[in-house]
Structures are given as C-alpha cells and as structure tokens.
Design a protein around this motif. Sequence first.
Motif, PDB file in Angstrom:
ATOM      1  N   ARG A 208       0.860  -1.181   0.000  1.00 39.79           N
ATOM      2  CA  ARG A 208       0.000   0.000   0.000  1.00 39.79           C
ATOM      3  C   ARG A 208       0.891   1.223   0.000  1.00 39.79           C
ATOM      4  NH1 ARG A 208      -3.188  -0.558   5.276  1.00 39.79           N
ATOM      5  NH2 ARG A 208      -3.848   1.546   4.709  1.00 39.79           N
ATOM      6  N   VAL A 209       0.581   2.162  -0.888  1.00 44.42           N
ATOM      7  CA  VAL A 209       1.421   3.349  -1.060  1.00 44.42           C
ATOM      8  C   VAL A 209       0.663   4.597  -0.642  1.00 44.42           C
ATOM      9  CG1 VAL A 209       2.762   4.739  -2.681  1.00 44.42           C
ATOM     10  CG2 VAL A 209       2.635   2.262  -2.977  1.00 44.42           C
ATOM     11  N   ARG A 210       1.347   5.446   0.094  1.00 46.41           N
ATOM     12  CA  ARG A 210       0.891   6.813   0.322  1.00 46.41           C
ATOM     13  C   ARG A 210       1.701   7.682  -0.630  1.00 46.41           C
ATOM     14  NH1 ARG A 210      -3.153   9.888   2.336  1.00 46.41           N
ATOM     15  NH2 ARG A 210      -3.478   8.074   3.704  1.00 46.41           N
ATOM     16  N   GLU A 211       1.055   8.164  -1.694  1.00 47.33           N
ATOM     17  CA  GLU A 211       1.798   8.935  -2.691  1.00 47.33           C
ATOM     18  C   GLU A 211       2.183  10.295  -2.109  1.00 47.33           C
ATOM     19  OE1 GLU A 211       1.260  10.277  -7.329  1.00 47.33           O
ATOM     20  OE2 GLU A 211       0.684   8.253  -6.685  1.00 47.33           O
ATOM     21  N   VAL A 212       3.467  10.581  -2.145  1.00 42.13           N
ATOM     22  CA  VAL A 212       4.032  11.792  -1.555  1.00 42.13           C
ATOM     23  C   VAL A 212       4.191  12.850  -2.636  1.00 42.13           C
ATOM     24  CG1 VAL A 212       6.066  12.720  -0.353  1.00 42.13           C
ATOM     25  CG2 VAL A 212       5.162  10.466   0.263  1.00 42.13           C
ATOM     26  N   ASP A 213       4.086  14.112  -2.239  1.00 44.02           N
ATOM     27  CA  ASP A 213       4.187  15.223  -3.178  1.00 44.02           C
ATOM     28  C   ASP A 213       5.515  15.174  -3.930  1.00 44.02           C
ATOM     29  OD1 ASP A 213       2.771  18.218  -3.434  1.00 44.02           O
ATOM     30  OD2 ASP A 213       4.894  18.154  -3.948  1.00 44.02           O
ATOM     31  N   PRO A 214       5.505  15.473  -5.230  1.00 43.75           N
ATOM     32  CA  PRO A 214       6.725  15.408  -6.039  1.00 43.75           C
ATOM     33  C   PRO A 214       7.871  16.277  -5.536  1.00 43.75           C
ATOM     34  CG  PRO A 214       4.809  15.570  -7.469  1.00 43.75           C
ATOM     35  CD  PRO A 214       4.308  15.765  -6.074  1.00 43.75           C
ATOM     36  N   GLU A 215       7.578  17.313  -4.767  1.00 43.02           N
ATOM     37  CA  GLU A 215       8.657  18.185  -4.297  1.00 43.02           C
ATOM     38  C   GLU A 215       9.609  17.455  -3.349  1.00 43.02           C
ATOM     39  OE1 GLU A 215       6.936  20.445  -0.349  1.00 43.02           O
ATOM     40  OE2 GLU A 215       6.379  21.262  -2.308  1.00 43.02           O
ATOM     41  N   PHE A 216       9.209  16.274  -2.870  1.00 45.92           N
ATOM     42  CA  PHE A 216      10.066  15.516  -1.974  1.00 45.92           C
ATOM     43  C   PHE A 216      10.961  14.512  -2.714  1.00 45.92           C
ATOM     44  CE2 PHE A 216       6.933  17.121   0.998  1.00 45.92           C
ATOM     45  CZ  PHE A 216       7.737  17.499   2.053  1.00 45.92           C
ATOM     46  N   ASN A 217      10.932  14.531  -4.043  1.00 46.51           N
ATOM     47  CA  ASN A 217      11.878  13.725  -4.821  1.00 46.51           C
ATOM     48  C   ASN A 217      11.888  14.248  -6.251  1.00 46.51           C
ATOM     49  OD1 ASN A 217      13.638  11.805  -5.817  1.00 46.51           O
ATOM     50  ND2 ASN A 217      12.416  10.033  -5.232  1.00 46.51           N
ATOM     51  N   ARG A 218      12.353  15.469  -6.405  1.00 49.06           N
ATOM     52  CA  ARG A 218      12.362  16.136  -7.706  1.00 49.06           C
ATOM     53  C   ARG A 218      13.663  15.811  -8.439  1.00 49.06           C
ATOM     54  NH1 ARG A 218       8.101  17.715 -10.049  1.00 49.06           N
ATOM     55  NH2 ARG A 218       7.476  19.496  -8.742  1.00 49.06           N
ATOM     56  N   PHE A 219      13.554  15.268  -9.639  1.00 49.11           N
ATOM     57  CA  PHE A 219      14.746  14.928 -10.412  1.00 49.11           C
ATOM     58  C   PHE A 219      15.415  16.193 -10.953  1.00 49.11           C
ATOM     59  CE2 PHE A 219      13.465  10.381 -11.917  1.00 49.11           C
ATOM     60  CZ  PHE A 219      13.321   9.991 -10.595  1.00 49.11           C
ATOM     61  N   GLU A 220      16.742  16.180 -10.952  1.00 47.87           N
ATOM     62  CA  GLU A 220      17.504  17.240 -11.617  1.00 47.87           C
ATOM     63  C   GLU A 220      17.622  16.853 -13.090  1.00 47.87           C
ATOM     64  OE1 GLU A 220      20.130  19.901 -13.267  1.00 47.87           O
ATOM     65  OE2 GLU A 220      20.559  17.762 -13.248  1.00 47.87           O
ATOM     66  N   VAL A 221      17.000  17.620 -13.981  1.00 47.30           N
ATOM     67  CA  VAL A 221      16.945  17.258 -15.389  1.00 47.30           C
ATOM     68  C   VAL A 221      17.833  18.138 -16.257  1.00 47.30           C
ATOM     69  CG1 VAL A 221      14.634  16.279 -15.199  1.00 47.30           C
ATOM     70  CG2 VAL A 221      14.892  18.702 -15.759  1.00 47.30           C
ATOM     71  N   GLY A 222      18.395  19.204 -15.690  1.00 51.23           N
ATOM     72  CA  GLY A 222      19.228  20.091 -16.489  1.00 51.23           C
ATOM     73  C   GLY A 222      20.415  19.400 -17.119  1.00 51.23           C
ATOM     74  N   ARG A 223      20.996  18.432 -16.413  1.00 51.37           N
ATOM     75  CA  ARG A 223      22.141  17.692 -16.964  1.00 51.37           C
ATOM     76  C   ARG A 223      21.759  16.978 -18.251  1.00 51.37           C
ATOM     77  NH1 ARG A 223      22.574  13.527 -12.909  1.00 51.37           N
ATOM     78  NH2 ARG A 223      20.402  14.123 -12.646  1.00 51.37           N
ATOM     79  N   TYR A 224      20.534  16.443 -18.296  1.00 53.73           N
ATOM     80  CA  TYR A 224      20.079  15.719 -19.479  1.00 53.73           C
ATOM     81  C   TYR A 224      19.823  16.664 -20.642  1.00 53.73           C
ATOM     82  CZ  TYR A 224      19.540  11.783 -16.306  1.00 53.73           C
ATOM     83  OH  TYR A 224      19.787  10.787 -15.394  1.00 53.73           O
ATOM     84  N   LEU A 225      19.294  17.855 -20.336  1.00 55.93           N
ATOM     85  CA  LEU A 225      19.042  18.827 -21.405  1.00 55.93           C
ATOM     86  C   LEU A 225      20.333  19.314 -22.033  1.00 55.93           C
ATOM     87  CD1 LEU A 225      16.203  20.892 -19.705  1.00 55.93           C
ATOM     88  CD2 LEU A 225      15.974  19.243 -21.573  1.00 55.93           C
ATOM     89  N   GLU A 226      21.446  19.212 -21.300  1.00 62.86           N
ATOM     90  CA  GLU A 226      22.746  19.580 -21.866  1.00 62.86           C
ATOM     91  C   GLU A 226      23.181  18.582 -22.937  1.00 62.86           C
ATOM     92  OE1 GLU A 226      25.014  22.048 -21.095  1.00 62.86           O
ATOM     93  OE2 GLU A 226      23.729  23.078 -19.643  1.00 62.86           O
ATOM     94  N   ARG A 227      22.615  17.376 -22.900  1.00 63.71           N
ATOM     95  CA  ARG A 227      23.045  16.298 -23.807  1.00 63.71           C
ATOM     96  C   ARG A 227      22.034  15.998 -24.907  1.00 63.71           C
ATOM     97  NH1 ARG A 227      27.955  17.040 -21.687  1.00 63.71           N
ATOM     98  NH2 ARG A 227      28.312  15.996 -19.684  1.00 63.71           N
ATOM     99  N   GLY A 228      20.772  16.442 -24.759  1.00 63.45           N
ATOM    100  CA  GLY A 228      19.746  16.122 -25.745  1.00 63.45           C
ATOM    101  C   GLY A 228      18.374  16.529 -25.255  1.00 63.45           C
TER     102      GLY A 228
END
Length: 295
Positions: A208-228
């Motif tokens: 059973r999952v209690r879905e937690v707000d995304p702000e508590f595990n936000r991915f850093e995506v800027g590194r990926y945008l540097e590559r594609g």
Amino acid sequence: MYAFGLCIDQNYLSPGLVTIAGLADGLAPSARRSAALRILTLDLAPAHMVLLADLAKRVGFGHFDVARRSPLRASRMADASYISLTTYLRFEFTPAFVRRPYLVYVDADTLVRGDLTVPLHDLLPGEVGAVRDEFNPVVGASPALPGAAERWPHLKGRPYYNAGLLWTRTSELSGIRAGVQRVLSQQRRHILHNDQDALNLWLLHHGRVREVDPEFNRFEVGRYLERGNWVRRVVARPLRSDPNAAVVHFVGPEKPWQAACPPTEDVREYRALLRCTMRHVRALGAAHPEPAGMR
C-alpha cells in the motif's frame, strides 16, 4: 520518533557526507538533536565510519549508528553500469537497528533542502510513502518492469515509484524485505532497474502506497538537457530548477560531484554544499580529499 537511513559505500562516501549535512540543514536544531541517523554499508573502513559519526555529531544529530550488512541473496543487478549491490541495502534496515518508530530512507545522490519528515504526518499503518518516478511514472509506458504489463494487464497505467526516498513505520520493514525477496525469487524476468523494480512489483501486488508530493523527490533534469531533448518527451512539468523542491535527486550516471558533470543551477548549489561539507571534514582533522575538480 524517526530516523534517517542511508546506504553508503566507498564510492559514495563524499556524497553521503553531503547528504548528512543537507539533512541537518533541513531541520531545526532541536529536531536534529532528537533525530537519529542510521547508516548501512558493505565496505566502509572503520576510519570512514568514525568520520560519518563525527560529522553527524558536528552538524547536530543527537543519535548515530552505522553497521555492515550484506544484501539479499536473491539480489539481481540487471543494470550495474553505475549502481552497485549497495543499492539493495535499503531493505536491510531493521527495527532493532533503527530503534525509532519511523524511518525516512534517503539516497546518497541527493541535495536535501528541507524537512523530509513532513510526509510522515499523513502515513497510515501499513503504508509506504513514495514519490512517482519522473522518468517512469506509470507501468507499461517505459522500460521499467519489462513484460509486467503484458503478464498482468490490469497493472498497465498503475503508478511506478522511485525508491530514492521512502517513508515507513519501522514495524513494516520486515514485511517489505520479505516481499521484495519473494519478488526477486519468483519474478526476476521483470527486473531491469534492480531493487527499484523489485520494490515496485511488491507494491503493485501486495503493498500500500501513500503517494508523496513530487517536491520531496524532484529529479535534476538540467544535466540531461545539456546532452539532448529526450527528457522533454518524458517529463511533463516545466524543466527549470524547482526552488520549492525539498529534495533534488541526481538520478543517472552523471553526478554533481564529478568534475565533468554539466554545471547546471542545481549542480552548482550541490557543489556549494559539498565545499561547505568538506570544510567541516577538514575541521574534524579527517584526511578525506574533496572530489577532484570541485575546489
């Protein structure tokens, strides 16, 4: 009332120190003194364990313990390109070791900016708190859990969670471990993302999952945008740095403590905390070098 749990090996000692410093910064001084910090490791030397304990004390944690553990025998490393068996140690925390009613598990490749205990307030008995994975948000629409949606069509479109941040009562730990072990023994062909896929299979069938707000595990995506641009097709939210994120998670092979990592806004913030952490380490008299290229 709660403990923070981390799994740290020799390759993640410096990032682990940074995570400890970030966790401390996210709490009021009185909360730090009452909070517990629990570390599991496969291979840290005694001197490294002493360094972790000394830093925990210096930044204000009142309770600390570290122990060596071995992962589940059934552990399967389908992807070992930048992840080691240490990742499976997240299932080796026990009530006897944690010695607190609640455990907040945190990956060591994170930038902690806020109080991670907030999701515990809504956690009901029997639930595991988790945040949807930003790159694999649902079952059957990504490489995660290969073949699972075809074998169990009713699972298609169900949420898929990232295992980098987890909230649970310690009374649930043995059940989680046993469930993950069954998955690894009986459903190995659906494992791609190692322990994370195993955890999600168990959650889909029995948990059973209690879905937690995304702000508590936000991915850093800027590194990926540097590559594609592939991340633009996968992540629906605005791809700029999120100032409200309590945790920035540096998933993937490029890490902010590596000199070749693109210096995005979040990477620069991480490196500032890394430099601050290394000042603490030097003040403790520990001979632990800062990662190359970070000065």
